[in-house]
Design a protein around this motif. Structure first.
Motif, PDB file in Angstrom:
ATOM      1  N   ASP A 103       0.818  -1.222   0.000  1.00  0.00           N
ATOM      2  CA  ASP A 103       0.000   0.000   0.000  1.00  0.00           C
ATOM      3  C   ASP A 103       0.849   1.269   0.000  1.00  0.00           C
ATOM      4  O   ASP A 103       0.354   2.373   0.248  1.00  0.00           O
ATOM      5  CB  ASP A 103      -0.953   0.016   1.192  1.00  0.00           C
ATOM      6  N   THR A 155      -5.949  -7.503  -7.338  1.00  0.00           N
ATOM      7  CA  THR A 155      -6.967  -7.097  -6.373  1.00  0.00           C
ATOM      8  C   THR A 155      -7.432  -5.681  -6.711  1.00  0.00           C
ATOM      9  O   THR A 155      -6.641  -4.854  -7.181  1.00  0.00           O
ATOM     10  CB  THR A 155      -6.429  -7.137  -4.931  1.00  0.00           C
ATOM     11  N   ASN A 157      -8.815  -2.245  -5.399  1.00  0.00           N
ATOM     12  CA  ASN A 157      -8.716  -1.496  -4.159  1.00  0.00           C
ATOM     13  C   ASN A 157      -9.861  -0.504  -3.994  1.00  0.00           C
ATOM     14  O   ASN A 157     -10.561  -0.164  -4.949  1.00  0.00           O
ATOM     15  CB  ASN A 157      -7.368  -0.767  -4.104  1.00  0.00           C
ATOM     16  N   THR A 163      -4.021  -3.731  -7.633  1.00  0.00           N
ATOM     17  CA  THR A 163      -2.679  -4.173  -7.257  1.00  0.00           C
ATOM     18  C   THR A 163      -2.384  -5.498  -7.949  1.00  0.00           C
ATOM     19  O   THR A 163      -3.213  -6.413  -7.934  1.00  0.00           O
ATOM     20  CB  THR A 163      -2.549  -4.360  -5.735  1.00  0.00           C
ATOM     21  N   VAL A 177       0.904  -0.995  -8.254  1.00  0.00           N
ATOM     22  CA  VAL A 177      -0.474  -0.520  -8.136  1.00  0.00           C
ATOM     23  C   VAL A 177      -0.741   0.384  -9.331  1.00  0.00           C
ATOM     24  O   VAL A 177       0.082   1.245  -9.660  1.00  0.00           O
ATOM     25  CB  VAL A 177      -0.688   0.253  -6.815  1.00  0.00           C
TER      26      VAL A 177
END
Length: 275
Positions: A103, A155, A157, A163, A177
């Motif tokens: 992150d 994924t 977000n 990501t 990302v």
């Protein structure tokens, strides 16, 4: 016989005598063939040389001069090929988080492409160094996706970014990302300027090289060489002689080397720093 255009030469290097149809299987084949044919490499930033990313210069460097490149070069050239073949494709950018928290809010310094086929969206990337995916990945799925090499997954977000993760040695590692924001040429120019000139760039004055082959990945990080296999432990080796490293660049990575005087001096410095 007329000279081949850059795009015809590119297809020929990838094993095509005629342009293939813009299908998902073609996209898979093109991506795998590219990452097994053209090296990801940072010789220009090692030598602190300019890295022009207009398409004409990129094609000349990679197709005629026998070099490789990094994401702003390789993914630009690949995108132009996809568009000419009739794919619905455009460039996007992302933030590299590999080696740190998934992150982390890093700079937007990675270029990749978004392709839509029969209403299904995929990302395709031929310019992410040693962990480049060897197959396109379906965007709107969080399932584990097999590639010609390691498994990957995406994924979605909360901020509408995505990501990219890769499974390495049984562990899921975040790579970058990205989002689907439209990019203009100036966005790539700014990112490339940072990567090729900024003192904080991981490429400036550094040697990073990678190329894939069936079942394995070759990587070189300064004087640290490795062969990563899918079915057995990696082989790692620290290079002690400039001649060995130069031979590796030519023979394993398929790179036609620039003027070797300055390159040998830089490589000797990398070897000393790694010993």
């Amino acid at each position: 016989m007329p000279d081949l255009t850059h795009r015809q030469l590119y297809l020929q290097r990838l094993g095509y005598d005629t342009p293939p149809a813009p299908t998902l299987q073609t996209l898979r084949d093109l991506q795998l063939r590219h990452v097994c044919t053209f090296a990801f490499e940072s010789l220009s930033t090692l030598l602190r040389l300019p890295v022009p990313i207009d398409l004409a210069n990129v094609e000349r460097k990679v197709l005629l001069d026998g070099r490789g490149g990094y994401c702003y070069e390789l993914n630009q050239m690949f995108l132009a090929l996809l568009q000419e073949l009739g794919f619905d494709a455009r460039g996007i950018t992302g933030r590299v988080v590999m080696g740190g928290p998934a992150d982390a809010r890093t700079a937007r310094t990675h270029r990749l492409s978004l392709v839509t086929l029969d209403g299904v969206r995929y990302i395709t990337d031929v310019g992410f160094g040693g962990m480049v995916p060897s197959s396109p990945l379906q965007l709107d799925s969080e399932a584990v996706q097999a590639t010609s090499h390691e498994p990957y997954r995406l994924t979605h977000n909360a901020d509408d970014s995505y990501t990219l993760w890769a499974e390495v040695a049984g562990e899921w590692r975040g790579l970058y990302v990205f989002d689907l924001q439209e990019q203009a040429d100036i966005d790539y120019e700014i990112g490339n300027w940072y990567v090729s000139t900024h003192p904080g760039s991981p490429f400036l004055g550094q040697l990073k090289v990678a190329r894939l082959a069936p079942g394995k990945r070759y990587t070189l990080n300064n004087a640290h060489y490795a062969v990563h296999y899918l079915d057995r432990p990696s082989e790692k080796h620290t290079i002690k002689q400039a001649d060995e490293l130069l031979a590796l660049l030519r023979e394993t990575f398929g790179i036609r080397l620039p003027v070797e005087g300055a390159l040998v001096e830089k490589i000797n410095g990398l070897i000393m720093a790694s010993s």
